[in-house]
Design an enzyme around this catalytic site. Structure first.
Site, PDB file in Angstrom:
ATOM      1  N   CYS A  73       0.829  -1.208   0.000  1.00 30.62           N
ATOM      2  CA  CYS A  73       0.000   0.000   0.000  1.00 30.62           C
ATOM      3  C   CYS A  73       0.865   1.260   0.000  1.00 30.62           C
ATOM      4  CB  CYS A  73      -0.908  -0.042   1.228  1.00 30.62           C
ATOM      5  SG  CYS A  73      -1.895   1.436   1.453  1.00 30.62           S
ATOM      6  N   CYS A 104      -0.449   4.030   2.321  1.00 33.27           N
ATOM      7  CA  CYS A 104      -0.175   3.787   3.743  1.00 33.27           C
ATOM      8  C   CYS A 104       1.284   4.069   4.072  1.00 33.27           C
ATOM      9  CB  CYS A 104      -0.435   2.329   4.109  1.00 33.27           C
ATOM     10  SG  CYS A 104      -2.033   1.716   3.601  1.00 33.27           S
ATOM     11  N   ASP A 105       2.198   3.547   3.254  1.00 36.01           N
ATOM     12  CA  ASP A 105       3.600   3.471   3.676  1.00 36.01           C
ATOM     13  C   ASP A 105       4.571   4.309   2.856  1.00 36.01           C
ATOM     14  OD1 ASP A 105       2.778   1.682   5.632  1.00 36.01           O
ATOM     15  OD2 ASP A 105       3.039  -0.045   4.316  1.00 36.01           O
TER      16      ASP A 105
HETATM   17  C1  LIG Z   1       0.634  -4.574   6.533  1.00 33.38           C
HETATM   18  C2  LIG Z   1      -0.508  -3.607   6.270  1.00 33.38           C
HETATM   19  C3  LIG Z   1      -0.339  -2.265   6.545  1.00 33.38           C
HETATM   20  C4  LIG Z   1      -1.378  -1.371   6.338  1.00 33.38           C
HETATM   21  N1  LIG Z   1      -1.185  -0.060   6.653  1.00 33.38           N
HETATM   22  C5  LIG Z   1      -2.219   0.800   6.564  1.00 33.38           C
HETATM   23  C6  LIG Z   1      -2.054   2.154   6.982  1.00 33.38           C
HETATM   24  O1  LIG Z   1      -0.957   2.570   7.406  1.00 33.38           O
HETATM   25  N2  LIG Z   1      -3.130   2.979   6.881  1.00 33.38           N
HETATM   26  C7  LIG Z   1      -4.350   2.553   6.399  1.00 33.38           C
HETATM   27  O2  LIG Z   1      -5.296   3.344   6.367  1.00 33.38           O
HETATM   28  N3  LIG Z   1      -4.513   1.272   5.975  1.00 33.38           N
HETATM   29  C8  LIG Z   1      -3.493   0.391   6.050  1.00 33.38           C
HETATM   30  N4  LIG Z   1      -3.651  -0.895   5.618  1.00 33.38           N
HETATM   31  C9  LIG Z   1      -4.917  -1.270   4.954  1.00 33.38           C
HETATM   32  C10 LIG Z   1      -6.021  -1.526   5.998  1.00 33.38           C
HETATM   33  O3  LIG Z   1      -5.555  -2.458   6.950  1.00 33.38           O
HETATM   34  C11 LIG Z   1      -7.275  -2.039   5.305  1.00 33.38           C
HETATM   35  O4  LIG Z   1      -7.695  -1.116   4.321  1.00 33.38           O
HETATM   36  C12 LIG Z   1      -8.417  -2.220   6.324  1.00 33.38           C
HETATM   37  O5  LIG Z   1      -8.026  -3.083   7.355  1.00 33.38           O
HETATM   38  C13 LIG Z   1      -9.678  -2.769   5.638  1.00 33.38           C
HETATM   39  O6  LIG Z   1     -10.634  -2.983   6.611  1.00 33.38           O
HETATM   40  P1  LIG Z   1     -11.849  -4.012   6.398  1.00 33.38           P
HETATM   41  O7  LIG Z   1     -12.589  -3.999   7.677  1.00 33.38           O
HETATM   42  O8  LIG Z   1     -12.539  -3.710   5.140  1.00 33.38           O
HETATM   43  O9  LIG Z   1     -11.174  -5.447   6.165  1.00 33.38           O
HETATM   44  P2  LIG Z   1     -10.062  -6.255   6.947  1.00 33.38           P
HETATM   45  O10 LIG Z   1      -9.219  -5.408   7.798  1.00 33.38           O
HETATM   46  O11 LIG Z   1      -9.390  -7.092   5.903  1.00 33.38           O
HETATM   47  O12 LIG Z   1     -10.912  -7.209   7.912  1.00 33.38           O
HETATM   48  C14 LIG Z   1     -11.666  -8.277   7.411  1.00 33.38           C
HETATM   49  C15 LIG Z   1     -11.882  -9.273   8.545  1.00 33.38           C
HETATM   50  O13 LIG Z   1     -12.833 -10.242   8.118  1.00 33.38           O
HETATM   51  C16 LIG Z   1     -12.474 -11.492   8.649  1.00 33.38           C
HETATM   52  N5  LIG Z   1     -13.082 -12.528   7.810  1.00 33.38           N
HETATM   53  C17 LIG Z   1     -12.835 -12.763   6.491  1.00 33.38           C
HETATM   54  N6  LIG Z   1     -13.605 -13.780   6.052  1.00 33.38           N
HETATM   55  C18 LIG Z   1     -14.363 -14.184   7.119  1.00 33.38           C
HETATM   56  C19 LIG Z   1     -15.343 -15.199   7.287  1.00 33.38           C
HETATM   57  N7  LIG Z   1     -15.703 -15.993   6.276  1.00 33.38           N
HETATM   58  N8  LIG Z   1     -15.902 -15.355   8.502  1.00 33.38           N
HETATM   59  C20 LIG Z   1     -15.543 -14.554   9.544  1.00 33.38           C
HETATM   60  N9  LIG Z   1     -14.602 -13.584   9.437  1.00 33.38           N
HETATM   61  C21 LIG Z   1     -14.033 -13.397   8.241  1.00 33.38           C
HETATM   62  C22 LIG Z   1     -10.947 -11.489   8.595  1.00 33.38           C
HETATM   63  O14 LIG Z   1     -10.414 -12.399   9.568  1.00 33.38           O
HETATM   64  C23 LIG Z   1     -10.628 -10.035   8.933  1.00 33.38           C
HETATM   65  O15 LIG Z   1     -10.354  -9.833  10.293  1.00 33.38           O
HETATM   66  C24 LIG Z   1      -2.623  -1.821   5.808  1.00 33.38           C
HETATM   67  C25 LIG Z   1      -2.793  -3.183   5.509  1.00 33.38           C
HETATM   68  C26 LIG Z   1      -1.753  -4.076   5.735  1.00 33.38           C
HETATM   69  C27 LIG Z   1      -1.952  -5.543   5.428  1.00 33.38           C
END
Ligand SMILES: Cc1cc2nc3c(=O)[nH]c(=O)nc-3n(C[C@H](O)[C@H](O)[C@H](O)COP(=O)(O)OP(=O)(O)OC[C@H]3O[C@@H](n4cnc5c(N)ncnc54)[C@H](O)[C@@H]3O)c2cc1C
Length: 313
Positions: free
Chosen positions: A134, A137-138
């Site tokens: 990303c 992000c970084d």
């Molecule tokens: C290493 C890293 C660094 C990042 N740094 C930044 C940053 O600095 N700033 C920023 O804004 N964003 C950052 N991001 C991006 C950010 O983390 C994501 O955009 C954000 O977490 C998305 O949120 P979400 O809730 O849509 O999904 P997610 O965070 O992906 O959460 C989805 C959840 O659903 C659960 N899940 C999936 N399938 C199922 C199922 N069938 N049953 C039950 N549970 C399930 C998973 O276990 C997970 O916990 C980073 C991402 C990574 C990987």
């Protein structure tokens, strides 16, 4: 019958839980197969969430407070994997991996989208510690420093352009000698004097120590020549796995509209094509893939859920 079933406990799911329960819904359960927090818990730091500016805190520290706040208002958490969501008449059936099922009036799907890994040595070890997926992000962590980008599609080149405004030099490594990105994007890349294209090449290894990534080794696939790049951040853009399995029926067909990449089509209220079914966060079309926007989506979906439940009462 649940008022709302939230699937996924990342920033979108937790925020949907906070807003639905604090908005008066009594019976809301969040199904999260692991510990709540989502992808950001893999990050060693987060610097772009407004109001949180603590350099010594990890993504895990950052999300810990979210859980406390969300559960305080009555959100229930089941640490269970959801297998499928289906609509039966006016309401939904959420089928769990264990075989149990739960009925819900509304469902918010927040299962995210996971960046694909390229598979080179050191990628997993330094993921979130110098290997990133990303630029938004970084990228800022490498202000005025050189970075390496892996990939040859639209996302890789768009992200390389973004990084070129922040970093001193951007080295784009691509295994072929032509790029798959849209021609106008390639033209813009060629006009940038600090973007350097390294074609016919792959990342052989990301190396470093306990402090994080120190550099990368690049191999030319035609000559096998190895080049070492020191003091660089590495950005990998080789696609995403949209976590949309829960939205497929027993025959593998999607129960709501998705685009060609499997991202869920929603409107500005996070409504899908199925009434009472919402999608929020990285799983939806045109998601900026940021914590702040995922949380915003969760709040928007929750407000819609509250109105839907009120209309049905
Ligand atoms: C290493 C890293 C660094 C990042 N740094 C930044 C940053 O600095 N700033 C920023 O804004 N964003 C950052 N991001 C991006 C950010 O983390 C994501 O955009 C954000 O977490 C998305 O949120 P979400 O809730 O849509 O999904 P997610 O965070 O992906 O959460 C989805 C959840 O659903 C659960 N899940 C999936 N399938 C199922 C199922 N069938 N049953 C039950 N549970 C399930 C998973 O276990 C997970 O916990 C980073 C991402 C990574 C990987």
């Amino acid at each position: 019958m649940l008022d709302c079933a939230i699937i996924g406990g990342g920033p979108a799911g937790l925020t949907a839980g906070l807003y639905t329960t604090r908005g008066g819904l009594k019976n809301v359960t969040m199904f999260e197969m692991g510990m709540p927090g989502g992808q950001i818990t893999q990050s060693s730091e987060i610097e772009n969430y407004p109001g949180f500016f603590e350099h010594d805190k990890t993504g895990m520290d950052f999300m810990n407070t979210w859980q406390k706040q969300c559960f305080h208002f009555g959100l229930k958490h089941e640490m269970k994997k959801v297998e499928r969501v289906s609509k039966t008449g006016e309401h939904f059936t959420v089928t769990l991996e264990s075989g149990e099922s739960v009925e819900a009036m509304t469902v918010v799907v927040c299962t995210g989208s996971t960046p694909k890994r390229a598979g080179f040595k050191g990628e997993d070890a330094f993921f979130g510690k110098g290997v990133s997926t990303c630029a938004t992000c970084d990228g800022f962590f490498y202000k005025d420093k050189p970075v390496t980008v892996l990939g040859g599609g639209d996302t890789a080149l768009e992200e390389a352009l973004y990084l070129s405004n922040i970093c001193s030099d951007v080295y784009v490594v691509h295994r072929r000698d032509t790029f798959r990105a849209a021609p106008p994007t390639i033209e813009r890349i060629k006009k940038k004097s600090n973007i350097h294209l390294i074609t016919d090449s792959v990342i052989e290894e990301a190396y470093g120590d306990a402090m994080g990534l120190a550099g990368v080794k690049i191999r030319n696939v035609k000559t096998d020549e190895l080049t070492q790049m020191e003091n660089t951040g590495l950005f990998v853009f080789v696609g995403h796995n949209v976590q949309n399995e829960v939205l497929k029926d027993e025959n593998g067909a999607f129960i709501c509209d998705v685009n060609d990449w499997g991202q869920v089509i929603v409107d500005l209220s996070m409504k899908t094509s199925v009434e009472g079914l919402y999608a929020a966060g990285d799983i939806r079309i045109e998601a900026p893939k940021q914590v702040v926007s995922a949380a915003g989506d969760g709040a928007v979906a929750a407000l819609q859920v509250i109105s839907t439940i009120q209309e049905q009462a």
